[in-house]
Scaffold this motif. Structure first.
Motif, mmCIF file in Angstrom:
data_model
loop_
_atom_site.group_PDB
_atom_site.id
_atom_site.type_symbol
_atom_site.label_atom_id
_atom_site.label_comp_id
_atom_site.label_asym_id
_atom_site.label_seq_id
_atom_site.Cartn_x
_atom_site.Cartn_y
_atom_site.Cartn_z
ATOM 1 N N VAL A 58 0.859 -1.184 0.000
ATOM 2 C CA VAL A 58 0.000 0.000 0.000
ATOM 3 C C VAL A 58 0.891 1.228 0.000
ATOM 4 O O VAL A 58 2.076 1.157 0.318
ATOM 5 N N SER A 59 0.320 2.350 -0.347
ATOM 6 C CA SER A 59 1.107 3.577 -0.462
ATOM 7 C C SER A 59 1.621 4.029 0.895
ATOM 8 O O SER A 59 1.022 3.758 1.943
ATOM 9 N N THR A 60 2.748 4.730 0.861
ATOM 10 C CA THR A 60 3.305 5.305 2.083
ATOM 11 C C THR A 60 2.308 6.236 2.740
ATOM 12 O O THR A 60 2.184 6.278 3.968
ATOM 13 N N ALA A 61 1.568 6.987 1.923
ATOM 14 C CA ALA A 61 0.610 7.959 2.453
ATOM 15 C C ALA A 61 -0.485 7.280 3.262
ATOM 16 O O ALA A 61 -0.792 7.686 4.389
ATOM 17 N N LEU A 62 -1.105 6.232 2.698
ATOM 18 C CA LEU A 62 -2.146 5.517 3.434
ATOM 19 C C LEU A 62 -1.540 4.818 4.646
ATOM 20 O O LEU A 62 -2.137 4.804 5.729
ATOM 21 N N GLY A 63 -0.345 4.246 4.484
ATOM 22 C CA GLY A 63 0.317 3.591 5.604
ATOM 23 C C GLY A 63 0.549 4.534 6.772
ATOM 24 O O GLY A 63 0.380 4.155 7.944
ATOM 25 N N LYS A 64 0.926 5.776 6.484
ATOM 26 C CA LYS A 64 1.163 6.757 7.552
ATOM 27 C C LYS A 64 -0.128 7.083 8.293
ATOM 28 O O LYS A 64 -0.131 7.248 9.510
#
Length: 607
Positions: free
Chosen positions: A267-273
């Motif tokens: 998954v994207s870094t953005a969603l992960g954050k």
């Protein structure tokens, strides 16, 4: 089929038409018009049944919730509290069409009952078992649908305390509608309100009751002091279970959530954050409201971009780089020049070097050191130069008296610590350099065509290269050992770049495609189609966004995790040779052989 509501009945199932239980003799019609059909579930203090209302001609379905008879004085008090609490909250919250309405509230035969609206559909736990793990796009849509509902609950000063897949129901598509009806904002329904807690201004007396499903429950809720952020924690646990199709009990080791290793696709870094922030053990370190999460989701993926500043170089641009502090842009041109530009501070570029120290061929590649003090350039003159930006002078050239390559230098990349440089050339080789000594320590020779592009992963472990031989290769750093070859492009690979988490590699080719590869497995995740040759590719460091610049001057925007095309902008009047993002990801810089460098700003987000 009728179902007896007597908790002591040994054989509660009865044939349709019976008015009294054939086993225990209890009356089967509750309050003379609610008929239980089958058991649906149970908890510590209650159990639920699917039922029909016989008093209404259409005989609509409803749900009977029966509270167990108390065994002790303390249980009697707790059961009475839960019964009254749920009735009061459903009466108020049921005004929202995504929450079951309270239809009746009464006591009969020393049992307490709630009758509530039946919410048709499958819960997300059932959907997960049937359809498998959710994608990033599905999680994004889920959050955009459930967070406004959770905001409504919290705005009524209520903490749900039992957010989990089993308590979230997806409404079935409207009859005669299409699959798009599944993405309606009201398609998710929230149930399971027996654990709700009202927030009041009165101080709490005595020990609070611990309620909820342990694997989804925040630490402060386990201590009996839940907050609105406790529901957000449970929502995040729900998300990672949906993404991994794995029980939350297996996703946590000690105090650390290790859910990423169970993903079938990154998954994207953005969603992960966002999920990591929601999963923080300390409530104070999480989002404090559903609205805060929604605001971050709205800005997660910009769709519209506006050119806010243009620099005219006066010569055809071959490459662009941006400094780590985003305050400086460097460009290399076909007039052998390196120019420095300062966004917001004027239109004229400052030239780096002179005819003695500068390049004698096109400047093909530029990269800043991590601290922003150095700029490294590669050229058609086969040289690599290191510039001290503080003094504005040439610090050194890499190599010895002999040219570092036997052909044009097309691309360079620097590792995250600024110690290793990789350079790719038309001589089909990649060379690795020690920046502190200026010495070459490895030559990589497995490509059969010109090396058009190189990139080093953000974690510093791998170097990727794209070639005129139509392949993409991965090399281990610092050894230079070849570890993988990706094939599938039909023309030369002009650009390669890693996602911010180093999990995905993108390769842009003159076959008009950007291909996305999972780094660990080598699996082709998807292929994005553009309008012309792909000359430059870049990932946003903050958003689930990838951009590609083409020969015809267009820039395309996609979500690399879903393959969704977001936008296409006619950015330049000639080939786009470079696209880069500053570290904050909210701007983008493009360079073109039309002689201009443009600064782009995201002007909105969301989906």
């Amino acid at each position: 089929m009728n179902h007896c509501l007597n908790p002591a009945c040994q054989q509660p199932k009865n044939p349709e038409g019976n008015k009294f239980c054939q086993t225990c003799g209890s009356k089967l019609l509750l309050r003379d018009h609610y008929r239980a059909l089958k058991a649906m579930g149970s908890s510590t203090y209650s159990r639920t049944f699917l039922a029909v209302d016989e008093d209404i001609p259409s005989k609509p379905f409803c749900v009977i919730k029966q509270f167990f008879p108390p065994r002790t004085v303390s249980e009697a008090q707790k059961a009475a509290e839960l019964f009254q609490r749920e009735a009061v909250q459903l009466d108020r919250l049921g005004q929202n069409p995504q929450i079951p309405r309270l239809l009746a509230y009464f006591e009969q035969d020393k049992h307490q009952y709630l009758i509530q609206e039946f919410m048709e559909g499958k819960n997300l736990g059932e959907e997960l078992q049937e359809s498998g793990a959710f994608s990033e796009d599905q999680i994004f849509t889920f959050l955009k649908q459930i967070l406004p509902l959770l905001h409504f609950v919290h705005s009524n000063q209520v903490i749900h305390r039992d957010i989990k897949p089993a308590n979230i129901i997806r409404r079935p598509p409207v009859a005669g509608g299409d699959s798009s009806s599944q993405s309606r904002s009201d398609s998710l329904l929230l149930v399971g309100f027996s654990a709700v807690k009202s927030i009041s201004n009165q101080p709490q007396v005595g020990n609070a009751t611990i309620i909820g499903s342990p694997e989804y429950t925040a630490s402060e809720q386990l201590r009996g002091t839940p907050t609105f952020a406790s529901d957000l924690y449970s929502l995040a646990v729900t998300c990672i279970e949906l993404l991994t199709q794995t029980s939350p009990f297996n996703l946590r080791h000690g105090n650390e959530w290790e859910w990423r290793q169970y993903l079938s696709r990154p998954v994207s870094t953005a969603l992960g954050k966002i999920l990591d922030k929601l999963l923080q053990d300390k409530a104070s370190q999480r989002y404090q409201s559903a609205q805060e999460v929604l605001q971050d989701l709205e800005t997660l993926q910009p769709r519209e971009w506006k050119s806010v500043e243009t620099f005219a170089s006066g010569s055809r641009i071959r490459c662009v780089a941006v400094s780590p502090d985003s305050q400086m842009v460097a460009s290399g041109s076909e007039e052998n020049r390196i120019q420095l530009w300062y966004p917001g501070r004027g239109k004229s570029g400052e030239q780096l070097g002179n005819w003695l120290s500068g390049h004698s061929g096109w400047v093909q590649a530029l990269v800043f050191s991590p601290d922003g003090r150095l700029l490294i350039s590669g050229s058609c003159d086969r040289s690599l130069k290191v510039w001290d930006l503080g003094m504005g002078k040439l610090l050194r050239s890499l190599g010895d008296w002999f040219a570092p390559h036997n052909g044009w230098i097309n691309a360079i990349a620097l590792n995250p610590t600024g110690t290793i440089l990789g350079s790719g050339s038309t001589d089909t080789t990649i060379k690795l350099w020690n920046i502190s000594t200026g010495k070459q320590f490895a030559t990589l020779t497995e490509h059969q065509g010109t090396v058009e592009s190189v990139a080093i992963s953000p974690d510093g472990k791998l170097l990727a290269s794209g070639s005129g031989d139509r392949t993409v290769k991965l090399w281990e750093l610092p050894t230079g050992k070849a570890v993988a070859t990706f094939t599938g492009h039909q023309d030369m690979v002009r650009s390669v770049t890693f996602s911010p988490d180093s999990q995905i590699l993108a390769s842009g080719s003159r076959d008009n495609t950007i291909k996305l590869w999972q780094v660990n497995s080598g699996e082709l995740l998807g292929s994005l189609t553009h309008t012309d040759w792909i000359e430059a590719v870049a990932f946003s460091p903050q958003s689930p966004l990838i951009v590609g610049g083409t020969r015809n001057g267009a820039i395309g925007f996609w979500n690399p995790y879903t393959g969704e095309a977001l936008n296409l902008v006619q950015a330049h009047s000639a080939s786009v040779t470079s696209v880069v993002f500053p570290p904050n990801g909210r701007a983008m810089i493009s360079g073109s052989v039309d002689g201009t460098i443009k600064l782009w700003q995201a002007i909105n987000g969301g989906r």
